[in-house]
Design an enzyme around this catalytic site. Sequence first.
Site, short mmCIF file in Angstrom:
data_model
loop_
_atom_site.label_atom_id
_atom_site.label_comp_id
_atom_site.label_asym_id
_atom_site.label_seq_id
_atom_site.Cartn_x
_atom_site.Cartn_y
_atom_site.Cartn_z
N CYS A 58 47.87 46.40 36.74
CA CYS A 58 48.27 45.03 36.08
C CYS A 58 49.14 45.40 34.97
O CYS A 58 50.02 44.80 34.59
CB CYS A 58 46.58 44.76 35.45
SG CYS A 58 46.94 43.07 34.47
N CYS A 109 38.69 42.56 35.06
CA CYS A 109 38.49 41.15 34.86
C CYS A 109 37.96 40.44 35.78
O CYS A 109 37.29 39.20 35.55
CB CYS A 109 39.70 40.55 34.29
SG CYS A 109 41.16 40.59 35.15
N GLY A 125 47.72 45.20 22.12
CA GLY A 125 46.61 45.52 21.21
C GLY A 125 46.01 47.01 21.83
O GLY A 125 44.86 47.48 21.48
#
Length: 381
Positions: free
Chosen positions: A120, A217, A144
Amino acid sequence: MALDSDTPLNSLGFAKSPAETRVVVAMSGGVDSSVVAAHLAAEGYDVVGVTLQLYDHGAALAKKGACCAGVDIHDARRVAEDLGFPHYVLDYENIFRDAVIDEFADSYLAGATPVPCIRCNERVKFKDLLETARDLDADCMATGHYIQRKMGAQGPELHSATDAARDQSYFLFSTTPEQLDYLRFPLGHLPSKQATRDLAAQYGLQVADKPDSQDICFVPDGNYASVIEKLRPGAAEPGEIVHADGRVLGRHEGVIHYTIGQRRGLGIGGLEEPLYVVRLDVDNHRVIVGPKEMLATRRVPLREINWLGDEPLTSRAEWAVSVKVRSTRPPRDAVLRPISETEAEVELLTAEEGVSPGQACVFYAREGSRVLGGGWIWRGY
């Protein structure tokens, strides 16, 4: 606590004011990327928040601990509204499925143990999203992630995070020098996750106490097999559980329910010795089990290598490095022997257990924190 940099330019390394520096922040809706956006906005940068819609959020809304779900998009949008910078949601569902989910399913069915988060980053976030940031005339893109970008003699270098417990270098080994030139990681030097949460509270972010995402996810509760069965109906075929010495010990309902190194849930109770999955024979629908010592290996073949060293990979016959063969394990000393610019063999100085095809092997300098790249493990010995 400031997110400052050691550069004499502005804190992102540009010779102009923050107001003249546009930065796209990849916002997942979690506390980490929200703090990055809040801090850069507070410093006066021209911040643009972007969140990716990666998969069907109807199912995702019902599950906790997933990144990029519908509630996360809402949280990212709310942070942007509160801080007064623009925020966009991009529909990347088709790209994500083609570049990440389909390969995950196929790799799992082939007996590998894939790491879709790396793909990803490599194929979506640091490729398509990065190009979108350029299209928005951004000077750089910030995320982040807990990893550090430092300037070296040959340009930007990738370094592991100050907080080893939060370090994400394993998942970012495939970042190319060109991408690294454009990326910024403002959290990598912080001493702990609590320091990030303290900053979130300081900026008044409503996500300051939001739990971290725990699973891949698109894989609810870590149940890979159920996802594979939905993606590839009928692909799981029953077969035999066989001891390495040839004894048939039982039956299974599909190789996809097993991973290299697995001990529990094998369905072959009543044996005196503890047994582990040591190999998956996908062609014959067999799960091969054996004693723990059969998991140990010192030789790790790699392909699709991304090299981040100052000298070409093939400029030496071998490199003394440290490597990680799993994200949760500390680096171990090894010798890296190049075969080509993209293939190599790693010899571990101490044997590791559970080295599995589909996992990554990431290279580190023996001294210091520099990440030298990595490759994909593609078969076992």
